[in-house]
Design a protein around this motif. Structure first.
Motif: not given
Length: 51
Positions: A42, A45-46, A48-50
């Motif tokens: 988690r 992935t957070a 990578d999204c930011s």
């Protein structure tokens, strides 16, 4: 290996196991690692999204 053991030491349920069977111990270790790895996934992935 040493890091894995330190991660597991944070789970109090594994430190004091009332059920002394090998099957219960393995199940609790697996649950702990699933919890640890899902939190790390988690977090990755957070990031990578930011980015």
């Amino acid at each position: 290996m040493e890091r894995s053991l330190s991660w597991l030491s944070r789970y109090r349920r594994l430190n004091v196991i009332v059920e002394r069977t090998k099957t219960h111990l393995i199940a609790f270790v697996e649950i702990a690692f699933v919890s640890i790895l899902s939190r790390r996934l988690r977090r990755l992935t957070a990031q990578d999204c930011s980015a």
